[in-house]
Design a protein around this motif. Sequence first.
Motif, mmCIF file in Angstrom:
data_model
loop_
_atom_site.group_PDB
_atom_site.id
_atom_site.type_symbol
_atom_site.label_atom_id
_atom_site.label_comp_id
_atom_site.label_asym_id
_atom_site.label_seq_id
_atom_site.Cartn_x
_atom_site.Cartn_y
_atom_site.Cartn_z
ATOM 1 N N ARG A 1 -42.777 2.177 48.488
ATOM 2 C CA ARG A 1 -43.314 1.199 47.552
ATOM 3 C C ARG A 1 -43.710 1.859 46.235
ATOM 4 O O ARG A 1 -43.429 1.347 45.147
ATOM 5 C CB ARG A 1 -44.512 0.491 48.172
ATOM 6 C CG ARG A 1 -44.148 -0.568 49.199
ATOM 7 C CD ARG A 1 -45.339 -1.466 49.503
ATOM 8 N NE ARG A 1 -46.397 -0.736 50.161
ATOM 9 C CZ ARG A 1 -46.545 -0.664 51.475
ATOM 10 N NH1 ARG A 1 -45.678 -1.281 52.268
ATOM 11 N NH2 ARG A 1 -47.538 -0.002 52.013
ATOM 12 N N GLN A 2 -44.375 3.001 46.340
ATOM 13 C CA GLN A 2 -44.774 3.694 45.118
ATOM 14 C C GLN A 2 -43.561 4.158 44.317
ATOM 15 O O GLN A 2 -43.552 4.112 43.087
ATOM 16 C CB GLN A 2 -45.673 4.877 45.482
ATOM 17 C CG GLN A 2 -47.023 4.470 46.030
ATOM 18 C CD GLN A 2 -47.887 5.672 46.370
ATOM 19 O OE1 GLN A 2 -47.480 6.806 46.145
ATOM 20 N NE2 GLN A 2 -49.077 5.410 46.912
ATOM 21 N N GLN A 3 -42.541 4.595 45.015
ATOM 22 C CA GLN A 3 -41.332 5.042 44.331
ATOM 23 C C GLN A 3 -40.678 3.881 43.581
ATOM 24 O O GLN A 3 -40.260 4.027 42.422
ATOM 25 C CB GLN A 3 -40.359 5.640 45.341
ATOM 26 C CG GLN A 3 -39.105 6.231 44.718
ATOM 27 C CD GLN A 3 -38.213 6.850 45.763
ATOM 28 O OE1 GLN A 3 -38.552 6.885 46.936
ATOM 29 N NE2 GLN A 3 -37.076 7.349 45.326
ATOM 30 N N ARG A 4 -40.601 2.705 44.219
ATOM 31 C CA ARG A 4 -40.007 1.558 43.543
ATOM 32 C C ARG A 4 -40.847 1.114 42.354
ATOM 33 O O ARG A 4 -40.318 0.761 41.294
ATOM 34 C CB ARG A 4 -39.851 0.408 44.530
ATOM 35 C CG ARG A 4 -38.771 0.622 45.570
ATOM 36 C CD ARG A 4 -38.404 -0.690 46.259
ATOM 37 N NE ARG A 4 -39.529 -1.257 46.971
ATOM 38 C CZ ARG A 4 -39.799 -1.005 48.257
ATOM 39 N NH1 ARG A 4 -39.024 -0.192 48.948
ATOM 40 N NH2 ARG A 4 -40.837 -1.567 48.851
ATOM 41 N N ALA B 1 -32.753 1.810 37.493
ATOM 42 C CA ALA B 1 -32.684 0.431 37.971
ATOM 43 C C ALA B 1 -34.075 -0.074 38.327
ATOM 44 O O ALA B 1 -34.916 0.679 38.809
ATOM 45 C CB ALA B 1 -31.775 0.353 39.198
ATOM 46 N N THR B 2 -34.326 -1.329 38.012
ATOM 47 C CA THR B 2 -35.638 -1.886 38.355
ATOM 48 C C THR B 2 -35.818 -2.003 39.854
ATOM 49 O O THR B 2 -36.899 -1.809 40.378
ATOM 50 C CB THR B 2 -35.805 -3.271 37.710
ATOM 51 O OG1 THR B 2 -34.702 -4.081 38.121
ATOM 52 C CG2 THR B 2 -35.818 -3.161 36.197
ATOM 53 N N ASP B 3 -34.776 -2.318 40.530
ATOM 54 C CA ASP B 3 -34.891 -2.482 41.978
ATOM 55 C C ASP B 3 -33.537 -2.211 42.612
ATOM 56 O O ASP B 3 -32.608 -3.009 42.461
ATOM 57 C CB ASP B 3 -35.358 -3.905 42.308
ATOM 58 C CG ASP B 3 -35.827 -3.998 43.752
ATOM 59 O OD1 ASP B 3 -35.541 -3.055 44.504
ATOM 60 O OD2 ASP B 3 -36.467 -5.001 44.101
ATOM 61 N N ILE B 4 -33.440 -1.078 43.273
ATOM 62 C CA ILE B 4 -32.164 -0.703 43.893
ATOM 63 C C ILE B 4 -31.777 -1.735 44.939
ATOM 64 O O ILE B 4 -30.587 -2.014 45.143
ATOM 65 C CB ILE B 4 -32.277 0.708 44.506
ATOM 66 C CG1 ILE B 4 -32.524 1.736 43.399
ATOM 67 C CG2 ILE B 4 -31.032 1.066 45.293
ATOM 68 C CD1 ILE B 4 -32.686 3.138 43.884
ATOM 69 N N LEU C 1 -24.959 -0.280 40.650
ATOM 70 C CA LEU C 1 -25.718 0.318 41.747
ATOM 71 C C LEU C 1 -25.678 1.842 41.690
ATOM 72 O O LEU C 1 -26.688 2.515 41.936
ATOM 73 C CB LEU C 1 -25.157 -0.177 43.073
ATOM 74 C CG LEU C 1 -25.769 0.426 44.338
ATOM 75 C CD1 LEU C 1 -27.254 0.120 44.412
ATOM 76 C CD2 LEU C 1 -25.066 -0.098 45.594
ATOM 77 N N LYS C 2 -24.498 2.396 41.342
ATOM 78 C CA LYS C 2 -24.377 3.851 41.245
ATOM 79 C C LYS C 2 -25.273 4.411 40.149
ATOM 80 O O LYS C 2 -25.972 5.421 40.328
ATOM 81 C CB LYS C 2 -22.928 4.233 41.001
ATOM 82 C CG LYS C 2 -22.683 5.722 40.959
ATOM 83 C CD LYS C 2 -21.203 6.022 40.754
ATOM 84 C CE LYS C 2 -20.981 7.536 40.714
ATOM 85 N NZ LYS C 2 -19.553 7.870 40.455
ATOM 86 N N SER D 1 -32.677 6.723 39.803
ATOM 87 C CA SER D 1 -33.804 6.799 40.738
ATOM 88 C C SER D 1 -33.951 8.197 41.306
ATOM 89 O O SER D 1 -35.056 8.710 41.451
ATOM 90 C CB SER D 1 -33.605 5.784 41.857
ATOM 91 O OG SER D 1 -34.622 5.907 42.824
ATOM 92 N N GLU D 2 -32.791 8.824 41.635
ATOM 93 C CA GLU D 2 -32.853 10.183 42.191
ATOM 94 C C GLU D 2 -33.377 11.175 41.175
ATOM 95 O O GLU D 2 -34.106 12.107 41.499
ATOM 96 C CB GLU D 2 -31.469 10.600 42.665
ATOM 97 C CG GLU D 2 -31.002 9.834 43.895
ATOM 98 C CD GLU D 2 -29.579 10.182 44.270
ATOM 99 O OE1 GLU D 2 -28.967 10.977 43.523
ATOM 100 O OE2 GLU D 2 -29.080 9.657 45.283
ATOM 101 N N SER D 3 -32.995 11.003 39.886
ATOM 102 C CA SER D 3 -33.486 11.934 38.862
ATOM 103 C C SER D 3 -34.962 11.736 38.578
ATOM 104 O O SER D 3 -35.676 12.663 38.243
ATOM 105 C CB SER D 3 -32.681 11.749 37.558
ATOM 106 O OG SER D 3 -32.854 10.418 37.072
#
Length: 986
Positions: free
Chosen positions: A511-514, A547-550, A606-607, A613-615
Amino acid sequence: MVLSLLKSMVTSSRSSATTEAEHTQKGQAAPRVFDFHGGIHPPEHKALSNRAPLVAAPLPREVVLPLSQHIGAPAQPLVEIGQRVKTGELIARAQGMISAPVHASITGVVTAIEPRQIPHVSGLEDQCIVIEREGEIDEWARLEAWRDWRQQEAQDLIQRLQDAGVVGQGGAGFPSAVKARVRERHAIDTLILNAAECEPYITADDLTMRTHPEALIEGLEILASLIGPECILIGIEDNKPEAVIALEQAIRARRADKRLPPLDSRLEVVVVPTKYPSGGEKQLIKLLTDREVPSRGLPADVGVVVHNPGTVRAVQRAVCFGEPMISRVVTLTGEALQHPHNVEARLGTSIADLLRLAAPAPTGIARLVMGGPMMGFTLESDALPIIKTTNCLLASSPESLPAPAVEQPCIRCGMCEQACPAELLPQQLYWFSKAREFDKAELYNLADCIECGACSYVCPSQIPLVQYYRFAKGEIRSAQHEARKSERARHRFEFKQARMAREEAEKEAKRQQRAQAAQKSAAARAAADTPSASPSTTAAAAQPAPATDIKAFKTARAAANIALKKAEKALKAAQDGDESAESDIAKLEANVTAAKAKLASAESALKAASEASESAAPAAAPAADLKALKTARAAANIAVKKAEKALKTAQDSGEGDIPALESSVTDAKARLAKAEADLKAASEASESAASAAASTSATGAAAPAADLKALKTARAAANIAVKKAEKALKTAQDSGEGDIPALEASVTDAKARLAKAEGDLKAATDAAGAAQGTDKGPVASAAAGSAQTTDTGAAGSSAGAAAPAAAAPSADIKALKTARAAANIAVKKAEKALARASESGEGDIEDLQTLLATAQENLRAAEVRLNSAQAGSTDATPATKGAGELIPEAPKPAAGSVGRGSMASNVTLSQAEIEASRAENLAKRHKQVSIAVKAAEAAHRKAEAALSEADDENRQRLATKVDRTRRNLEHARESLAEVQALVDAQ
């Protein structure tokens, strides 16, 4: 009364001096016979049944075979109602290691499998198999006969005893196959045949020895081949001269038989004086070997195995003739029988049928007892079957066994203590049992009572002492069973809590990550929409917006994929059909092309979001929940220990799926390694975050000094971990067993943790010295973690920091007191267990010391919580004022007094109480461990002295004891070093 009772205790029996004289006349050296404490001489009444020969009872019309005729788990039925079975056929198999199978005792048809009343002191019902005889035939289903049993492997012989359902016929019915494996765990040098048969009225063993002496000698040879003793002793009372003669003749014939190999062990008959209860296992061992079985111990602990004549004959029949245990010798005796004698009856035969063979008197049976008058129990009905442990049926008249007299108050005469063969204090046990003080009864070794009834026999107040002891034992067993159930429930609850905490931590991290990814994306879009962007804004806009939400992108990609499949399916259906127009097909092709384009767009979006998100994740990831990770690590460690224990149990017993258990151990270790790695990474991340926060503080003030005591404790714990790891490595290197590279790696890790703990302690010490300067007063230590107050207005700041602590709701003081009392009881129990283990020099002292330390830590925590709750409930909480206002400082207490007017004084007092409690508990533990070390040293010196004076027969056993006491001493000294390290740290 007392004088008449003492006169009745003496009966005519051959003295030991007469026995020695007879041996001397025969030209033999009389074997040395020792003595045991106490004992009585009740009337024997054996002449009623030992004058008639042993006969076989007629086959019964029906047998009732209980599934639990032995100690341990009951057997599991293998037959069905209506099934025909043969004599000796397996009808119920054993379940577990401590169990025994049941075989059909007659040829017939199974008519019922149902609960029936069984011959037990409780009078309860148990599951039984009922077989009705089919005609007059007796068709056998024997196992393979091994007349030349010396050619068989030991494991095959042990398995034969298990398959034949042989159990002990003289006591609780312990499976003989389990007893035959005793050499795997103990060094056995003596095998004893318990032929004393000291109980009045009973003559089953006497007639067995007279009738089948050769079978007994061969059965002893079979057992000796499995156990490997140096000598075989047949202990028999001097009131059985015919049995002594028969056994000695059988031994001489066996030695003279040149067709058989010579005996591997020394075999002799030892005649002992008649005294009750010389047939008790521990008492007979004392008589023949002068060895004392330790409290709560077994005969194997002193190198002895004891068997009953009926059991030995059953062993010989099972091995040499392939006959399962389907019959036994039963004594039919008592003044209410006109023809008392001994019969060999099939198991499951009705007691009423057997009593009819002895012709009951016309006046009837006043009291029917299974067993003897001392240790037997009354049967309420004769419609019960005999089982594997039924050795006697006593039908008494009102004169021979009168009703119990009215119990009178104890006069404290001490006769029960003089008669007790176990050297207990029956009077004290009686008081504790009657008052339901079972913990005190356990301390007085209630478990060592053999329930022989000697104390009740000599009691002039007619107190049924044995009944009180049986009641207390039953209550203790029930309490222990409930405690084990509670412990298992607690473990399940803790595992569930750990799993829920771990899952919640994982969800919170996601949740915190999103949320952080959404914040960064919103900030990036706002910066891109601004016309005049600053350099920092431009740089931020240049970076790809995450992305706002994966999850939303994944949903869009899935929807596009479904739309594409639908379009392709519609196109294919149109192409396959003949009636579709070309315009419709072109339209469907256009739809497919558009769907593919949407799918490609969704996948690319998505990519990009995933890469963003990973960075962003490494910089935005919050610190892991250290408590949840520690709980997960503890749960993984427990899982490893349980898996290893299950694997070791399976390897020892040779049962179970060992490859699957080994795989589970490997998986559990892998999960433990992962949990430790996660915890280590989270700890390092938390420390680095704390350091960064301290270095970039907005106030520019120095970070508060670390808790020096906690750091000292951590340093001491790390030092102990290094010592334990080095000891484990040294043990593995000396024995050549274990994973030495893994142990070396653990030593390196432990040293690294120690170096880090020492560095943290040094840094904290330097920081504390720099912060305190020249001020060394008690206020600085009492106010650790808050800003130093001055007389120029800083009091408002101090009060503001303390106000939240004062606003906390008060705890339930009654519940906290209960928790403190329970923790105190746990500490006392652990202290008693450690004291007993230290005095005896046996037991795992290290585990007990760990248990004691845990209990003391729990007590200390309970006291701290109680003190805090009491302080919060008795002290008034200062009222807060509006923003910007200062609370007036309370007047300072006079010098030498302890104030209660301010939060600062409360904190100081609570801290002092905590420190005093910790110091007191640590001092107690240091004293206990010191006592344990002294006791272990004394036990080790005693064992070494005994070894130096021992003969060749006892040297191996005493050497084992010396090694055990040495290990206990090493554990005790290591524990003392650990406690001393904690004292030094304090």
